[in-house]
Write a protein that holds these residues in place. Sequence first.
Motif, PDB file in Angstrom:
ATOM      1  N   ILE A  65      12.966-104.562  78.955  1.00  0.00           N
ATOM      2  CA  ILE A  65      14.288-104.160  79.436  1.00  0.00           C
ATOM      3  C   ILE A  65      14.543-102.724  78.978  1.00  0.00           C
ATOM      4  CG2 ILE A  65      16.773-104.593  79.252  1.00  0.00           C
ATOM      5  CD1 ILE A  65      16.143-107.551  78.915  1.00  0.00           C
ATOM      6  N   LEU A  66      14.838-101.870  79.913  1.00  0.00           N
ATOM      7  CA  LEU A  66      14.989-100.439  79.641  1.00  0.00           C
ATOM      8  C   LEU A  66      16.457-100.043  79.674  1.00  0.00           C
ATOM      9  CD1 LEU A  66      12.071 -99.185  81.931  1.00  0.00           C
ATOM     10  CD2 LEU A  66      11.966 -99.727  79.499  1.00  0.00           C
ATOM     11  N   SER A  67      16.782 -99.013  78.919  1.00  0.00           N
ATOM     12  CA  SER A  67      18.159 -98.496  78.888  1.00  0.00           C
ATOM     13  C   SER A  67      18.199 -97.118  79.520  1.00  0.00           C
ATOM     14  CB  SER A  67      18.688 -98.427  77.450  1.00  0.00           C
ATOM     15  OG  SER A  67      18.761 -99.713  76.884  1.00  0.00           O
ATOM     16  N   ARG A  68      19.321 -96.838  80.142  1.00  0.00           N
ATOM     17  CA  ARG A  68      19.491 -95.553  80.801  1.00  0.00           C
ATOM     18  C   ARG A  68      20.910 -95.060  80.597  1.00  0.00           C
ATOM     19  NH1 ARG A  68      17.071 -90.953  82.201  1.00  0.00           N
ATOM     20  NH2 ARG A  68      18.030 -89.957  84.020  1.00  0.00           N
ATOM     21  N   ASP A  69      21.070 -93.884  79.977  1.00  0.00           N
ATOM     22  CA  ASP A  69      22.377 -93.252  79.857  1.00  0.00           C
ATOM     23  C   ASP A  69      22.713 -92.562  81.166  1.00  0.00           C
ATOM     24  OD1 ASP A  69      23.009 -93.989  77.236  1.00  0.00           O
ATOM     25  OD2 ASP A  69      21.793 -92.367  76.400  1.00  0.00           O
ATOM     26  N   ILE A  70      23.813 -92.967  81.741  1.00  0.00           N
ATOM     27  CA  ILE A  70      24.236 -92.395  83.023  1.00  0.00           C
ATOM     28  C   ILE A  70      25.007 -91.108  82.751  1.00  0.00           C
ATOM     29  CG2 ILE A  70      25.532 -92.842  85.139  1.00  0.00           C
ATOM     30  CD1 ILE A  70      25.215 -95.849  84.486  1.00  0.00           C
ATOM     31  N   PRO A  71      24.672 -90.019  83.411  1.00  0.00           N
ATOM     32  CA  PRO A  71      25.392 -88.754  83.172  1.00  0.00           C
ATOM     33  C   PRO A  71      26.896 -88.906  83.406  1.00  0.00           C
ATOM     34  CG  PRO A  71      23.410 -88.385  84.487  1.00  0.00           C
ATOM     35  CD  PRO A  71      23.580 -89.861  84.395  1.00  0.00           C
ATOM     36  N   ALA A  89      23.270 -98.103  81.387  1.00  0.00           N
ATOM     37  CA  ALA A  89      22.805 -99.276  82.129  1.00  0.00           C
ATOM     38  C   ALA A  89      21.536 -99.820  81.495  1.00  0.00           C
ATOM     39  CB  ALA A  89      22.549 -98.920  83.589  1.00  0.00           C
ATOM     40  N   ARG A  90      21.279-101.094  81.733  1.00  0.00           N
ATOM     41  CA  ARG A  90      20.042-101.737  81.311  1.00  0.00           C
ATOM     42  C   ARG A  90      19.394-102.347  82.550  1.00  0.00           C
ATOM     43  NH1 ARG A  90      20.939-105.910  76.786  1.00  0.00           N
ATOM     44  NH2 ARG A  90      22.612-106.574  78.179  1.00  0.00           N
ATOM     45  N   TYR A  91      18.108-102.140  82.676  1.00  0.00           N
ATOM     46  CA  TYR A  91      17.408-102.623  83.867  1.00  0.00           C
ATOM     47  C   TYR A  91      15.979-102.996  83.514  1.00  0.00           C
ATOM     48  CZ  TYR A  91      15.122 -98.052  84.003  1.00  0.00           C
ATOM     49  OH  TYR A  91      14.378 -96.941  83.692  1.00  0.00           O
ATOM     50  N   GLN A  92      15.300-103.622  84.486  1.00  0.00           N
ATOM     51  CA  GLN A  92      13.915-104.046  84.289  1.00  0.00           C
ATOM     52  C   GLN A  92      13.180-103.972  85.625  1.00  0.00           C
ATOM     53  OE1 GLN A  92      13.380-108.197  83.209  1.00  0.00           O
ATOM     54  NE2 GLN A  92      11.604-107.708  81.928  1.00  0.00           N
ATOM     55  N   ILE A  93      11.919-103.573  85.562  1.00  0.00           N
ATOM     56  CA  ILE A  93      11.082-103.550  86.775  1.00  0.00           C
ATOM     57  C   ILE A  93      10.693-104.987  87.077  1.00  0.00           C
ATOM     58  CG2 ILE A  93       8.951-102.712  87.806  1.00  0.00           C
ATOM     59  CD1 ILE A  93       9.105-100.324  85.903  1.00  0.00           C
ATOM     60  N   SER A  94      11.243-105.531  88.152  1.00  0.00           N
ATOM     61  CA  SER A  94      11.009-106.940  88.484  1.00  0.00           C
ATOM     62  C   SER A  94       9.864-107.128  89.469  1.00  0.00           C
ATOM     63  CB  SER A  94      12.292-107.557  89.053  1.00  0.00           C
ATOM     64  OG  SER A  94      12.724-106.835  90.201  1.00  0.00           O
ATOM     65  N   LEU A 115      18.005 -94.279  90.371  1.00  0.00           N
ATOM     66  CA  LEU A 115      18.966 -95.201  89.766  1.00  0.00           C
ATOM     67  C   LEU A 115      20.257 -94.491  89.373  1.00  0.00           C
ATOM     68  CD1 LEU A 115      16.801 -97.493  87.452  1.00  0.00           C
ATOM     69  CD2 LEU A 115      18.128 -98.199  89.442  1.00  0.00           C
ATOM     70  N   ASP A 116      20.146 -93.270  88.845  1.00  0.00           N
ATOM     71  CA  ASP A 116      21.346 -92.509  88.481  1.00  0.00           C
ATOM     72  C   ASP A 116      22.266 -92.361  89.687  1.00  0.00           C
ATOM     73  OD1 ASP A 116      20.543 -92.280  85.888  1.00  0.00           O
ATOM     74  OD2 ASP A 116      19.816 -90.219  86.061  1.00  0.00           O
ATOM     75  N   GLY A 117      21.687 -92.051  90.822  1.00  0.00           N
ATOM     76  CA  GLY A 117      22.492 -91.921  92.034  1.00  0.00           C
ATOM     77  C   GLY A 117      23.176 -93.225  92.406  1.00  0.00           C
ATOM     78  N   ILE A 118      22.445 -94.350  92.291  1.00  0.00           N
ATOM     79  CA  ILE A 118      23.031 -95.656  92.605  1.00  0.00           C
ATOM     80  C   ILE A 118      24.173 -95.966  91.644  1.00  0.00           C
ATOM     81  CG2 ILE A 118      22.585 -98.141  92.620  1.00  0.00           C
ATOM     82  CD1 ILE A 118      19.744 -97.509  93.574  1.00  0.00           C
ATOM     83  N   ARG A 161      15.592-104.799  88.751  1.00  0.00           N
ATOM     84  CA  ARG A 161      16.707-105.716  88.508  1.00  0.00           C
ATOM     85  C   ARG A 161      17.657-105.064  87.506  1.00  0.00           C
ATOM     86  NH1 ARG A 161      17.646-109.953  84.676  1.00  0.00           N
ATOM     87  NH2 ARG A 161      15.599-109.529  83.769  1.00  0.00           N
ATOM     88  N   VAL A 162      18.892-104.854  87.944  1.00  0.00           N
ATOM     89  CA  VAL A 162      19.911-104.279  87.063  1.00  0.00           C
ATOM     90  C   VAL A 162      20.519-105.413  86.249  1.00  0.00           C
ATOM     91  CG1 VAL A 162      22.110-103.054  86.930  1.00  0.00           C
ATOM     92  CG2 VAL A 162      20.389-102.369  88.611  1.00  0.00           C
TER      93      VAL A 162
END
Length: 289
Positions: A65-71, A89-94, A115-118, A161-162
């Motif tokens: 599970i990966l984390s991403r700081d959204i600007p 956000a936290r997501y994973q390559i499903s 993902l940032d755009g989404i 998968r978000v």
Amino acid sequence: MRKSTLLLPLLALIIAGIMSSVIIVDERQKVLILQFGRVVSVQEEPGLAFKIPVIQEVVRYDDRILSRDIPEREVTPSDDRRLIVDAFARYQISDPVRFRQAVGAGGERAAEDRLDGIFIDEIRRVLGTVSSDDILSSDRRALMNRISQAANIKANALGIRVIDVRLKQTNLPPENLEATYLRMITEREREARDEVARGGEAALSVRSQADREAEVIVSDAQRQALIIEGEADARRNSILASVYGRDPEFFDFYRSLEAYRSALQGENSTMVLSPNSDFFTYLNSDGRE
């Protein structure tokens, strides 16, 4: 000797080929085997796998599970009160195959940009339908769930998968802070004035009630005092009447003494009366004028 010289390089090539065909799949990864850019095999379970040397290549993706700081982005709620939103956000390559098809050789870096755009689009869309008070309140879990669900639908096309989208901070733009502080101060001062006015009204009501109760108590006490005083006077008169009936002469004597005591008070009391006055009847030695 010449055979040994030829066998050693050949053996080295065979060993190198075998080594290059063996793939170690880590439990924290998903592995794709590509042949001429096309996915021919997917290895998601940890262990050993094999590929054709030179012809096939290996691509590894993180399965954690990966984390991403959204600007940070500025959003405009339904009440047109601008806010600066900081989220993660936290997501994973499903689905690694779909992921490869969506991002190509760009890999996880390209996926994060998309993902940032989404995430930004969904944050703006969802927060734009509610008021700033709803966003700034502590109970905003429903808003974050809406953002996560909507972002998950779009990210599914990327094979992702978000899991969660959270709002870390929600602040006003610097230029709006001073106006907001002034408005808050004005509201608090108004509330303070209202509280003082309500307190004064309550105090006046309590004082008025206390004054009414005091008047009732005093009036009742005065009434009781008059009743007691009247009863005492009646009893005294009854006693005096009874005494007078028994011995009129003694009663007159007693009343004269009471008159003397009332009239002759203090060391400097002076009275100018005729010696033959009835007032001095009982001051004569024989009790006569």
